[in-house]
Scaffold this active site. Structure first.
Site, PDB file in Angstrom:
ATOM      1  CG  HIS A 136       7.526   2.150   5.183  1.00  0.00           C
ATOM      2  ND1 HIS A 136       7.046   1.054   5.868  1.00  0.00           N
ATOM      3  CD2 HIS A 136       8.743   1.790   4.690  1.00  0.00           C
ATOM      4  CE1 HIS A 136       7.921   0.075   5.780  1.00  0.00           C
ATOM      5  NE2 HIS A 136       8.967   0.493   5.074  1.00  0.00           N
TER       6      HIS A 136
ATOM      7  CD  GLU B 296       1.946   2.753   7.385  1.00  0.00           C
ATOM      8  OE1 GLU B 296       2.660   1.724   7.376  1.00  0.00           O
ATOM      9  OE2 GLU B 296       0.840   2.825   6.807  1.00  0.00           O
TER      10      GLU B 296
ATOM     11  CG  HIS C 286      -0.313   0.061   2.544  1.00  0.00           C
ATOM     12  ND1 HIS C 286       0.434  -0.959   3.062  1.00  0.00           N
ATOM     13  CD2 HIS C 286      -0.333   1.030   3.503  1.00  0.00           C
ATOM     14  CE1 HIS C 286       0.853  -0.657   4.267  1.00  0.00           C
ATOM     15  NE2 HIS C 286       0.408   0.560   4.562  1.00  0.00           N
TER      16      HIS C 286
ATOM     17  CG  HIS D 183       5.046   0.746   3.176  1.00  0.00           C
ATOM     18  ND1 HIS D 183       4.529   1.971   2.812  1.00  0.00           N
ATOM     19  CD2 HIS D 183       4.331   0.348   4.250  1.00  0.00           C
ATOM     20  CE1 HIS D 183       3.560   2.308   3.661  1.00  0.00           C
ATOM     21  NE2 HIS D 183       3.407   1.334   4.524  1.00  0.00           N
TER      22      HIS D 183
END
Length: 440
Positions: free
Chosen positions: A366, A342, A336, A372
């Site tokens: 990320h 994140e 996604h 990722h």
């Protein structure tokens, strides 16, 4: 320690505690009587504006031997906390997937480094002066704070120990936090940290608001982190006359003032603005029992909301041991791209989506809209595995700090620490093409 903790009956409730050595220290019927019991001073610690709605209003009354105003002027604290930074422009933007190997623990042979000296900023965004943004740090220390206390005027600390327990003395009492537990020290609360050897952990700092439990919506009344499992310390005081350093983190810089007594002289307190801890093993996992992988938001322990509905300044999310039972489903996290940043850390074990390269004591970032997902080995195994009910993540505790802010990485994290994994991108190199238009 006797009766070290009280269980919270729920966030937003009123709590009260007094040191058993001074029964009746809490005034009855009013917050600030003309004369407090035992000759104590009444002092209010406010975590929100006075006029915040009752459901959001945060404040506690402290009944202490001396008021906290009794100190000499603050001066800049030099050559301490040099890895603590909020300069989000010191490195060029980097949109790549980033992963760090475990950050080095100071050993007993190294110079003594306490909790404040061991703070290292990894990334962050925003401005504490306008109360908007977050920062992520690690602490790497091997020595206890001695006759000194820290308080954060810029925001709240959510502390995640990874190696070694922390014994935290606060104005409200004493808290022992083990790895796989978390502790929140809210804005303005003075605290001191004792360690028992080389210690490492993660810190999520928020400027916007305070941490709270997420709404459960259709889940109903029970699930995720239950309010009754959060703990706050019972009152404990020390009446100690000595030179004590008060360290103030203000506008991202450290300042120090001295006083001739311990700041941990609160005999009694009441209110709803308190430090607290939580055992991650008590999290009640909600998961899919039919098909598809749930969004990671279903694992949210605490959230710090912004003024935009449903959008967090920061979420603290965990991926604990659980059953996986979905049918006809690619069970690991899906590939996604996300409008959130994140940051992941690993307390113990092996994270199921990247078992080889992601190590306890390390981290990954990320960034917003950077793609990722699981590495190629995980993808191949999960795509061909016979699906049956199975336990996953036993002996593991991974977590995520998720934020709506676009994070900038510090020079220490990207260069100086020497822990950035330059080969992280290779974990996706072997994702091969399987497409065949003739084979549905």
């Amino acid at each position: 320690m006797k009766d070290e903790f009280k269980y919270l009956s729920g966030f937003g409730c009123e709590f009260a505690s007094e040191d058993e050595r001074c029964p009746g220290a809490l005034p009855v019927g009013q917050n600030s009587p003309q004369k407090c019991p035992y000759g104590l001073y009444a002092e209010q610690l406010s975590g929100t504006a006075f006029t915040a709605p009752r459901s959001q209003n945060k404040r506690s009354w402290l009944y202490r031997i001396r008021p906290s105003v009794s100190h000499k002027p603050f001066e800049p604290l030099k050559n301490i906390g040099t890895r603590l930074t909020y300069n989000w422009t010191e490195t060029a933007p980097n949109p790549n997937q980033l992963r760090w190997k475990p950050f080095d623990l100071p050993t007993r042979q190294d110079a003594e480094i306490n909790f404040v000296e061991g703070l290292h900023t990894i990334c962050g965004a925003g401005d504490f002066r306008v109360r908007q943004g977050i920062a992520i740090h690690v602490y790497l220390c091997n020595s206890s704070m001695k006759d000194e206390a820290l308080y954060n005027a810029d925001g709240d600390f959510l502390i995640v120990p990874q190696v070694g327990p922390l014994q935290i003395t606060t104005e409200f009492g004493r808290i022992r936090v083990e790895p796989n537990e978390i502790c929140v020290i809210q804005q303005g609360m003075r605290f001191s940290v004792i360690v028992f050897g080389p210690s490492r952990g993660y810190i999520l700092e928020v400027f916007d608001n305070h941490f709270q439990l997420p709404d459960l919506g259709p889940i109903g009344a029970n699930g995720l982190a239950n309010p009754r499992d959060f703990q706050t310390p019972v009152a404990w005081y020390e009446e100690r006359e000595t030179e004590f350093k008060i360290i103030n983190k203000f506008h991202g810089k450290l300042f120090v003032a001295t006083q001739n007594h311990s700041p941990f002289d609160v005999v009694a307190w009441h209110g709803n603005y308190v430090p607290f801890k939580y055992d991650l093993d008590r999290f009640m996992v909600i998961n899919s029992v039919s098909f598809d992988h749930c969004d990671p938001s279903i694992f949210t322990v605490l959230t710090c909301p912004t003024n935009k509905a449903g959008t967090a300044a920061a979420d603290f999310v965990i991926f604990p041991p659980r059953w996986s039972v979905q049918e006809h489903t690619f069970r690991p996290p899906y590939y996604h791209r996300n409008c959130m940043s994140e940051f992941m850390g690993l307390i113990k074990g092996r994270y199921e989506a990247k078992e080889e390269g992601f190590q306890a004591g390390g981290a990954s970032l990320h960034s917003i809209m950077t793609p990722h997902g699981p590495d190629s080995k995980c993808f191949e195994l999960a795509s061909t595995a016979k699906l049956q009910a199975e336990r996953i993540a036993d002996g593991t505790q991974a977590f995520m700090f998720e934020t709506s802010y676009s994070m900038a990485v510090t020079e220490w994290a990207e260069t100086t620490s020497l822990k950035l994994d330059k080969d992280y991108y290779r974990c996706w190199e072997n994702l091969t093409k399987h497409f065949d238009p003739n084979n549905k």
